[in-house]
Design a protein around this motif. Structure first.
Motif, mmCIF file in Angstrom:
data_model
loop_
_atom_site.group_PDB
_atom_site.id
_atom_site.type_symbol
_atom_site.label_atom_id
_atom_site.label_comp_id
_atom_site.label_asym_id
_atom_site.label_seq_id
_atom_site.Cartn_x
_atom_site.Cartn_y
_atom_site.Cartn_z
ATOM 1 N N ILE A 237 0.854 -1.184 0.000
ATOM 2 C CA ILE A 237 0.000 0.000 0.000
ATOM 3 C C ILE A 237 0.890 1.234 0.000
ATOM 4 O O ILE A 237 2.040 1.184 0.420
ATOM 5 C CB ILE A 237 -0.971 0.011 1.199
ATOM 6 C CG1 ILE A 237 -0.220 -0.116 2.521
ATOM 7 C CG2 ILE A 237 -1.991 -1.094 1.077
ATOM 8 C CD1 ILE A 237 -1.134 -0.097 3.734
ATOM 9 N N TYR A 238 0.340 2.319 -0.469
ATOM 10 C CA TYR A 238 1.141 3.517 -0.666
ATOM 11 C C TYR A 238 0.762 4.580 0.362
ATOM 12 O O TYR A 238 1.089 4.470 1.525
ATOM 13 C CB TYR A 238 0.984 3.991 -2.112
ATOM 14 C CG TYR A 238 1.538 2.991 -3.098
ATOM 15 C CD1 TYR A 238 2.822 3.105 -3.602
ATOM 16 C CD2 TYR A 238 0.775 1.886 -3.521
ATOM 17 C CE1 TYR A 238 3.350 2.178 -4.502
ATOM 18 C CE2 TYR A 238 1.297 0.956 -4.413
ATOM 19 C CZ TYR A 238 2.578 1.108 -4.896
ATOM 20 O OH TYR A 238 3.097 0.188 -5.770
ATOM 21 N N ALA A 265 2.329 5.638 4.028
ATOM 22 C CA ALA A 265 1.653 6.573 4.931
ATOM 23 C C ALA A 265 0.196 6.169 5.077
ATOM 24 O O ALA A 265 -0.411 5.599 4.169
ATOM 25 C CB ALA A 265 1.744 8.006 4.391
ATOM 26 N N GLY A 266 -0.369 6.493 6.243
ATOM 27 C CA GLY A 266 -1.787 6.250 6.469
ATOM 28 C C GLY A 266 -2.126 4.784 6.574
ATOM 29 O O GLY A 266 -2.985 4.292 5.852
ATOM 30 N N ALA A 267 -1.451 4.058 7.482
ATOM 31 C CA ALA A 267 -1.689 2.621 7.590
ATOM 32 C C ALA A 267 -1.623 2.176 9.045
ATOM 33 O O ALA A 267 -0.753 2.616 9.804
ATOM 34 C CB ALA A 267 -0.675 1.837 6.766
ATOM 35 N N VAL A 291 6.867 10.962 -1.517
ATOM 36 C CA VAL A 291 5.713 10.936 -0.630
ATOM 37 C C VAL A 291 6.188 11.143 0.808
ATOM 38 O O VAL A 291 7.273 10.715 1.198
ATOM 39 C CB VAL A 291 4.944 9.603 -0.771
ATOM 40 C CG1 VAL A 291 5.759 8.434 -0.251
ATOM 41 C CG2 VAL A 291 3.621 9.675 -0.037
ATOM 42 N N THR A 292 5.402 11.854 1.601
ATOM 43 C CA THR A 292 5.747 12.099 2.995
ATOM 44 C C THR A 292 5.311 10.919 3.845
ATOM 45 O O THR A 292 4.134 10.573 3.898
ATOM 46 C CB THR A 292 5.071 13.381 3.514
ATOM 47 O OG1 THR A 292 5.525 14.487 2.738
ATOM 48 C CG2 THR A 292 5.411 13.616 4.981
ATOM 49 N N ILE A 293 6.270 10.274 4.486
ATOM 50 C CA ILE A 293 5.967 9.132 5.337
ATOM 51 C C ILE A 293 5.372 9.635 6.652
ATOM 52 O O ILE A 293 5.865 10.576 7.262
ATOM 53 C CB ILE A 293 7.232 8.307 5.596
ATOM 54 C CG1 ILE A 293 7.671 7.638 4.286
ATOM 55 C CG2 ILE A 293 7.004 7.263 6.674
ATOM 56 C CD1 ILE A 293 8.919 6.813 4.416
#
Length: 591
Positions: A237-238, A265-267, A291-293
């Motif tokens: 997932i991204y 991110a977002g997981a 992408v910002t982690i």
């Protein structure tokens, strides 16, 4: 006066038609005109394919536009072997679902062609409120199931109890959901209890992953899937783009050439087991680049890796991100168990056990502790049994304030000092399912329940519920219910900062300090029909006792309460009472 009566009659007939849609059940054989029948199904229709091989050379394009009360169902007959749909040409997909709403495709075997099923090969139609379950898809050159047509938003889809293998010579993913750069997304959907394996034939691109959810897709649940012999990650997932976390829970990765689980991110990643991948066990990395982690929670995962890769690799943490890494068991004696390439600003570490290398610099003092040799801690890694032995230092070493209420087996965790890793220690032997190369079976203890059926939608007549919660710092809740010959699928969404609740969801009142809220959606199927609009109201508590039966074959007690509303309609539909009342009122008012 006559015109008034005529007008009233027309209104009444419209009301009757809108409330009662009688579907037709078609029984199809290999010698019937099955392609034409499948291509012309109407709301309420059910098509049952008898056992046999259905060979086609032309494209099969479907428009399955059902309604909440009259879904469309395509199913294989369950009294014999699954019917096989074979496409002899390599340049066309087996099934193109051009548009679909309130539909089910189930109990079929698909082989040949290019892709197995592609959802939405048209930018003008939507795909939502659908179930794809109990399919066997194999020997497709490309992806088995894809939902990746530009400008689509795929909503409220369920993919469960499917087996996919031998995808190759192309990209070879089992499920490819969403588009590069967020050009299309999937949201509020469930990918659960699938068996995904042997993608090593894949040769091009980012190849051979089991479940790939692309950028800006959000509020998706990836749960209880079994992966092995993969060319890519089990779960890839991204970023959710800040729209609502994706949840990865209770999955298994055995072997493979890449990372086990990968996210940016977002997981929320909880209760997963990763064994002996050639890549890192869990990788939190910038993918795509730039992408910002951030907004990552890792809880109660067990990773064992005999290669030189890391158990956990986390790169480019940012101070503005929200990171919680707690109660994980990392066994990587051939490498460093954990690799982090920058300062730990904004990262909360609690009670992680590790074997291999040293704890990352800058971690708080209670963030890590050393583990003994694998054989002294785990039952039998060579047999995929990573349940703790009675003397394991994993037992009672977790931090209960950042725990989750149930473990990999859906057994209750100790609320104060839980066991570190995916399992909660309770007996000398593993009280649940030992990891194997088969569908995950939930064997919960005592008053909980048993499930091993990969075909939950066609049989089962008892009630079961799964519920549980991540407590304190990270709250996430799962709930699934099956009742009265209905198989219900709950879509559990964990959202961060932004809470998105679709019209078919019912909220569970749980919150956490990082603004995570939970919504759930339940879909049901009765016999050979399904009503995804059926809703469940879940009054879940953070300390609920979990139990699970995805197939609805035994009973358990829910925490809190759950109710179900709505009706399932067969080909001889009956109008609900509210419809009769409406018609009576119209007749009285107008006549």
């Amino acid at each position: 006066e006559n015109m008034k009566r005529l007008f009233a009659l027309i209104i009444t007939l419209i009301a009757l038609y809108s409330l009662q849609v009688e579907g037709v059940t078609y029984t199809l054989t290999t010698s019937s005109n099955w392609i034409q029948t499948l291509s012309s199904l109407q709301p309420g229709d059910t098509a049952i394919l008898q056992s046999g091989t259905y060979t086609k050379t032309a494209k099969l394009s479907l428009r399955l536009n059902g309604t909440p009360s009259a879904p469309i169902v395509i199913t294989g007959d369950t009294s014999g072997p699954k019917p096989v749909i074979n496409h002899s040409g390599a340049n066309q997909n087996i099934i193109d679902l051009i548009e679909g709403n309130y539909f089910t495709i189930q109990n079929l075997e698909l082989t040949g062609g290019s892709l197995g099923i592609r959802l939405g090969p048209s930018s003008t139609y939507s795909i939502s409120n659908g179930i794809i379950q109990n399919l066997t898809i194999h020997d497709t050159p490309e992806t088995a199931i894809s939902a990746n047509f530009y400008n689509h938003t795929y909503t409220n889809l369920t993919f469960k109890y499917n087996e996919v293998y031998n995808t190759g010579s192309g990209t070879g993913e089992c499920l490819y959901l969403g588009c590069v750069g967020g050009a299309c997304i999937i949201r509020d959907s469930v990918i659960s209890n699938n068996l995904l394996h042997d993608t090593l034939l894949a040769t091009t691109g980012s190849v051979g992953s089991a479940i790939q959810v692309k950028e800006y897709s959000f509020n998706n649940l990836i749960q209880d899937n079994v992966c092995y012999n993969l060319g890519g990650p089990c779960v890839l997932i991204y970023t959710d783009g800040g729209r609502g976390r994706n949840t990865v829970i209770g999955n298994i990765m055995l072997g493979g050439l890449d990372n086990g689980i990968q996210a940016a991110a977002g997981a929320t990643i909880v209760n997963n087991i990763v064994l002996n991948t050639r890549g890192d066990g869990i990788a939190i990395i910038q993918n795509p680049p730039g992408v910002t982690i951030g907004n990552i929670t890792l809880l109660h995962n067990t990773v064992v890796n005999a290669s030189s890769a890391y158990c956990l690799r986390a790169t480019n943490f940012v101070s503005s991100g929200s990171f919680l890494i707690a109660n994980n068991a990392f066994f990587c004696p051939g490498s460093s168990a954990v690799y982090v390439n920058n300062a730990q600003t904004g990262v909360a570490w609690y009670s992680n056990g590790f074997l291999g290398g040293s704890a990352p610099s800058g971690v708080n003092s209670n963030g890590f502790y050393g583990l003994g040799a694998i054989a002294a801690e785990l039952a039998a890694v060579g047999s995929n049994n990573v349940y703790p032995v009675s003397s394991s230092t994993l037992i009672a070493r977790g931090n209960g304030t950042v725990s989750i209420g149930y473990d990999f087996n859906d057994n209750t965790r100790d609320a104060t000092r839980p066991t570190v890793g995916a399992y909660e220690y309770s007996t000398s032997n593993n009280p649940g399912w030992v990891v194997s190369r088969n569908f995950k079976a939930i064997i919960a203890a005592a008053s909980q329940s048993l499930s091993s059926s990969p075909n939950p939608s066609v049989s089962g007549s008892s009630t079961s519920t799964r519920s549980g919660s991540v407590s304190s710092v990270a709250t996430a809740t799962a709930s699934r219910t099956a009742a009265a010959s209905l198989s219900m699928t709950a879509s559990v969404s964990v959202t961060a900062s932004v809470s998105v609740t679709p019209s078919t969801t019912a909220s569970a009142g749980l919150t956490r300090t990082a603004s995570v809220s939970v919504t759930s959606r339940a879909s049901s199927s009765a016999s050979n029909s399904v009503t995804p609009s059926t809703t469940a109201t879940a009054g879940l508590t953070p300390t609920g006792t979990p139990s699970v039966t995805p197939s609805g074959v035994s009973s358990g007690s829910p925490s809190g309460s759950a109710s179900m509303s709505g009706s399932d309609y067969s080909s001889s539909s009956q109008m609900p009472g509210s419809g009769n009342q409406l018609v009576s009122w119209l007749s009285y008012a107008l006549f």
